[in-house]
Design an enzyme around this catalytic site. Structure first.
Site, PDB file in Angstrom:
ATOM      1  N   ASN A  42       0.909  -0.995   0.238  1.00 55.03           N
ATOM      2  CA  ASN A  42       0.079   0.045   0.020  1.00 55.03           C
ATOM      3  C   ASN A  42       1.400   1.410  -0.274  1.00 55.03           C
ATOM      4  O   ASN A  42       2.222   1.311   0.183  1.00 55.03           O
ATOM      5  CB  ASN A  42      -1.061   0.160   0.894  1.00 55.03           C
ATOM      6  N   ILE A  43       0.467   2.040  -0.417  1.00 53.86           N
ATOM      7  CA  ILE A  43       1.252   3.539  -1.056  1.00 53.86           C
ATOM      8  C   ILE A  43       0.428   4.385  -0.677  1.00 53.86           C
ATOM      9  O   ILE A  43      -0.709   4.768  -1.292  1.00 53.86           O
ATOM     10  CB  ILE A  43       1.667   3.430  -2.203  1.00 53.86           C
ATOM     11  N   GLU A  44       0.434   4.967   0.926  1.00 52.48           N
ATOM     12  CA  GLU A  44      -0.146   6.334   1.475  1.00 52.48           C
ATOM     13  C   GLU A  44      -0.137   7.791   0.764  1.00 52.48           C
ATOM     14  O   GLU A  44       1.120   7.484  -0.337  1.00 52.48           O
ATOM     15  CB  GLU A  44      -0.708   5.806   2.534  1.00 52.48           C
ATOM     16  N   CYS A  53      -3.800   0.902  -2.367  1.00 47.22           N
ATOM     17  CA  CYS A  53      -3.495  -0.276  -1.663  1.00 47.22           C
ATOM     18  C   CYS A  53      -3.136  -1.642  -2.140  1.00 47.22           C
ATOM     19  O   CYS A  53      -2.467  -1.264  -3.454  1.00 47.22           O
ATOM     20  CB  CYS A  53      -4.974  -1.353  -1.706  1.00 47.22           C
ATOM     21  N   GLU A  55      -2.979  -4.621  -3.392  1.00 43.57           N
ATOM     22  CA  GLU A  55      -4.046  -5.564  -4.406  1.00 43.57           C
ATOM     23  C   GLU A  55      -3.574  -4.558  -5.396  1.00 43.57           C
ATOM     24  O   GLU A  55      -2.946  -5.453  -6.782  1.00 43.57           O
ATOM     25  CB  GLU A  55      -4.825  -5.730  -3.885  1.00 43.57           C
ATOM     26  N   CYS A  86     -10.428  -4.759  -0.121  1.00 44.50           N
ATOM     27  CA  CYS A  86     -10.850  -3.770   0.322  1.00 44.50           C
ATOM     28  C   CYS A  86     -12.545  -3.581  -1.245  1.00 44.50           C
ATOM     29  O   CYS A  86     -11.865  -4.629  -1.741  1.00 44.50           O
ATOM     30  CB  CYS A  86     -11.014  -2.268   0.727  1.00 44.50           C
ATOM     31  N   CYS A  89     -10.931  -2.672  -4.972  1.00 44.08           N
ATOM     32  CA  CYS A  89      -9.548  -3.577  -5.070  1.00 44.08           C
ATOM     33  C   CYS A  89     -10.277  -5.513  -5.445  1.00 44.08           C
ATOM     34  O   CYS A  89     -10.489  -5.553  -6.263  1.00 44.08           O
ATOM     35  CB  CYS A  89      -8.562  -4.120  -3.893  1.00 44.08           C
TER      36      CYS A  89
HETATM   37  N1  THU Z   1      -4.988  -1.325   2.396  1.00 46.35           N
HETATM   38  C1  THU Z   1      -5.028  -2.476   1.544  1.00 46.35           C
HETATM   39  O1  THU Z   1      -3.496  -1.730   1.091  1.00 46.35           O
HETATM   40  N2  THU Z   1      -5.344  -3.335   1.162  1.00 46.35           N
HETATM   41  C2  THU Z   1      -7.474  -3.287   1.473  1.00 46.35           C
HETATM   42  O2  THU Z   1      -7.441  -4.399   1.193  1.00 46.35           O
HETATM   43  C3  THU Z   1      -7.394  -3.040   2.990  1.00 46.35           C
HETATM   44  C4  THU Z   1      -6.328  -1.615   3.223  1.00 46.35           C
HETATM   45  C5  THU Z   1      -4.475   0.016   2.751  1.00 46.35           C
HETATM   46  C6  THU Z   1      -5.169   0.948   2.243  1.00 46.35           C
HETATM   47  C7  THU Z   1      -4.309   2.141   3.532  1.00 46.35           C
HETATM   48  O3  THU Z   1      -2.833   2.358   2.882  1.00 46.35           O
HETATM   49  C8  THU Z   1      -4.498   1.269   4.713  1.00 46.35           C
HETATM   50  O4  THU Z   1      -4.965  -0.597   4.164  1.00 46.35           O
HETATM   51  C9  THU Z   1      -5.044   2.035   5.879  1.00 46.35           C
HETATM   52  O5  THU Z   1      -6.648   1.658   5.185  1.00 46.35           O
END
Ligand code: THU
Length: 130
Positions: A42-44, A53, A55, A86, A89
């Site tokens: 995941n890259i915020e 996310c 995935e 999520c 995804c």
């Molecule tokens: N996140 C994912 O990478 N995959 C998911 O299916 C659920 C959420 C990440 C997004 C964000 O960076 C962190 O988890 C919190 O939501």
């Protein structure tokens, strides 16, 4: 390539998570029909809504390298139960018809589901009048 190896690839990718806002690290990996693995984290972003996310990072990496055919996707995070993708995804997983989704957590629990179980009643290309 075993399910376990794909989960291990997802866990390895998790260490690269860029998640300074949530502190929640996620890793994912996709297996192509040709036997290659693409992984992602995941890259915020300070603009939270554009976060990518794990995935989608893994799938987009693969698609941008010319891959279209996938056998499985694994996702892993430090969750009580195996980590579930999520909604956004799930839609991307459905786009590429990835039929096997391995949900995992870092302590070694896994749950394998089909695309049909993950996203019943998907919106897909043939729902569009072109
Ligand atoms: N996140 C994912 O990478 N995959 C998911 O299916 C659920 C959420 C990440 C997004 C964000 O960076 C962190 O988890 C919190 O939501």
């Amino acid at each position: 390539m075993t399910e376990k190896e794909l989960v291990e690839a997802a866990k390895r990718a998790r260490q690269f998570a860029y998640s300074p806002y949530s502190n929640f690290k996620v890793g994912a990996a996709v297996l192509t029909k040709s036997g290659k693995i693409y992984s992602g984290c995941n890259i915020e972003n300070a603009s939270y809504g554009i976060t990518n996310c794990a995935e989608r990072t893994a799938i987009f990496k693969a698609v941008s390298e010319g891959e279209r055919d996938f056998l499985a996707l694994a996702v892993a995070a430090d969750t009580d139960k195996p980590t579930a993708p999520c909604g956004a995804c799930r839609q991307v997983i459905a786009e590429f018809k990835i039929n096997k989704i391995i949900m995992a957590n870092v302590r070694g629990d896994t749950k394998v589901v089909t695309l049909e179980e993950l996203l019943p009643f998907p919106f897909c290309d043939n729902d569009m009048i072109l």
